[in-house]
Design an enzyme around this catalytic site. Structure first.
Site, short mmCIF file in Angstrom:
data_model
loop_
_atom_site.label_atom_id
_atom_site.label_comp_id
_atom_site.label_asym_id
_atom_site.label_seq_id
_atom_site.Cartn_x
_atom_site.Cartn_y
_atom_site.Cartn_z
N ARG A 1 0.81 -1.23 0.01
CA ARG A 1 0.04 -0.25 0.17
C ARG A 1 0.89 1.22 0.03
O ARG A 1 1.64 1.55 0.97
CB ARG A 1 -0.80 0.16 1.30
CG ARG A 1 -1.80 1.20 1.34
CD ARG A 1 -2.80 1.20 2.82
NE ARG A 1 -3.46 -0.23 3.15
CZ ARG A 1 -3.69 -0.67 4.14
NH1 ARG A 1 -3.58 0.15 5.29
NH2 ARG A 1 -4.37 -1.55 4.27
N HIS B 1 1.76 -2.42 5.57
CA HIS B 1 1.52 -2.45 4.00
C HIS B 1 2.26 -1.88 3.34
O HIS B 1 2.73 -2.42 2.28
CB HIS B 1 -0.02 -2.45 3.79
CG HIS B 1 -1.22 -3.28 4.17
ND1 HIS B 1 -1.39 -4.29 3.34
CD2 HIS B 1 -1.90 -3.04 5.28
CE1 HIS B 1 -2.40 -5.12 3.92
NE2 HIS B 1 -2.77 -4.35 5.16
N ASP C 1 -3.79 -8.28 3.01
CA ASP C 1 -5.24 -8.72 3.52
C ASP C 1 -5.63 -9.65 2.82
O ASP C 1 -5.52 -9.55 1.52
CB ASP C 1 -6.04 -7.34 3.47
CG ASP C 1 -5.66 -6.02 4.30
OD1 ASP C 1 -4.82 -6.57 5.69
OD2 ASP C 1 -5.81 -4.97 4.09
N GLU D 1 -8.23 -7.55 13.17
CA GLU D 1 -8.74 -7.74 11.80
C GLU D 1 -8.42 -9.37 11.40
O GLU D 1 -7.24 -9.67 11.21
CB GLU D 1 -8.13 -6.81 10.92
CG GLU D 1 -8.34 -5.30 11.16
CD GLU D 1 -7.59 -4.33 10.18
OE1 GLU D 1 -6.72 -4.58 9.70
OE2 GLU D 1 -8.09 -3.17 10.21
N HIS E 1 -5.93 -9.73 8.07
CA HIS E 1 -4.53 -8.89 8.04
C HIS E 1 -3.38 -9.65 8.69
O HIS E 1 -3.49 -9.98 9.73
CB HIS E 1 -4.54 -7.66 8.76
CG HIS E 1 -3.45 -6.95 8.86
ND1 HIS E 1 -3.27 -5.38 8.05
CD2 HIS E 1 -2.36 -6.62 9.71
CE1 HIS E 1 -2.21 -4.83 8.53
NE2 HIS E 1 -1.91 -5.68 9.30
#
Ligand SMILES: C[C@@H](N)C(=O)N[C@H](C)C(=O)O
Ligand SMILES: [Zn+2]
Length: 229
Positions: free
Chosen positions: A73, A117, A124, A206, A209
């Protein structure tokens, strides 16, 4: 900033891992494609990509497989998430965070100010399997179903029942939540165990993740855009 040579397209390492890169589309919690996602591609460090391919092989032997929603990311996308919280409007609240205020994502642990990320070793993802309902095709006109609604009633992303959808900012997305069905708990365990064996560490807030810790060293944050290969 150019793409470092060790950052590879997951498709070139394992084309059988499904990809639905949500932040390259408007089907994510912000309602818009994020800055830096110029192509819907999963990029990871070579070590992380090869480890993920080994996870895929072990899941395939069990009749399952992986679908990734986000990989590398760019830092500018993390900044875009931050801007989203300060601006008016909640175009996708009803689906992704019906019980949470977007200003609270950071202190609740659902979004990081500096994300792993951006270091290229975090992913994810979800579990594909025989009991999964077929994936729906998303369009901006699609109605929004609560991501923590019962399996049959929420968005069908092609995965088996994981208790919630991806990026469902809700207590039921906490990995050890007991407020989900026994089947969903078993599916989370299957996913987590397969990833753990290859050096991926999960995240308590999460279920989707995971960070590859197999190569040890802390990586630098990167900001090159994700482009087509
Ligand atoms: C936003 C969500 N997909 C995610 O990855 N959250 C963690 C905490 C992160 O932003 O690194
Ligand atoms: Zn993540």
């Amino acid at each position: 900033e150019p793409r470092p040579a060790n950052m590879v397209y997951l498709r070139t390492v394992d084309p059988t891992i499904e990809q639905d890169i949500r932040y390259a589309t408007a089907h994510n919690f912000t309602g818009h494609p994020l800055d830096g996602y110029e192509a819907p591609q999963c990029l990871l460090s070579l070590d992380a990509a090869q480890a993920l391919a080994r996870v895929q092989a072990s899941l395939k032997a069990q009749g399952y497989g992986l679908k990734v929603f986000d990989c590398y990311r760019p830092a500018r996308a993390v900044a875009d998430m931050g801007r989203f919280a300060t601006q008016p409007g909640d175009p996708r609240k009803a689906e992704f965070y019906p019980r949470v205020d977007k200003q609270d994502f950071w202190h609740l642990g659902y979004v990081a100010k500096v994300s792993n990320h951006s270091r290229g070793n975090t992913v994810d993802l979800t579990l594909i399997g025989p009991q999964g309902l077929p994936a729906d095709t998303w369009s901006p006109a699609a109605s929004q179903a609560d991501c923590a609604a019962p399996y049959g009633q929420r968005w069908h992303d092609g995965a088996v029942d994981m208790g919630t959808g991806f990026d469902c900012f809700d207590e039921r997305a906490h990995t050890d939540s007991q407020a989900i069905t026994a089947t969903a708990q078993q599916n989370r365990e299957r996913l987590t165990e397969a990833l753990k064996k290859e050096g991926f560490v999960g995240y308590s807030k999460e279920w989707w993740h995971f960070t590859y810790a197999g190569d040890g060293a802390q990586k630098a944050v990167m900001d090159f855009p994700i482009t087509a290969p």
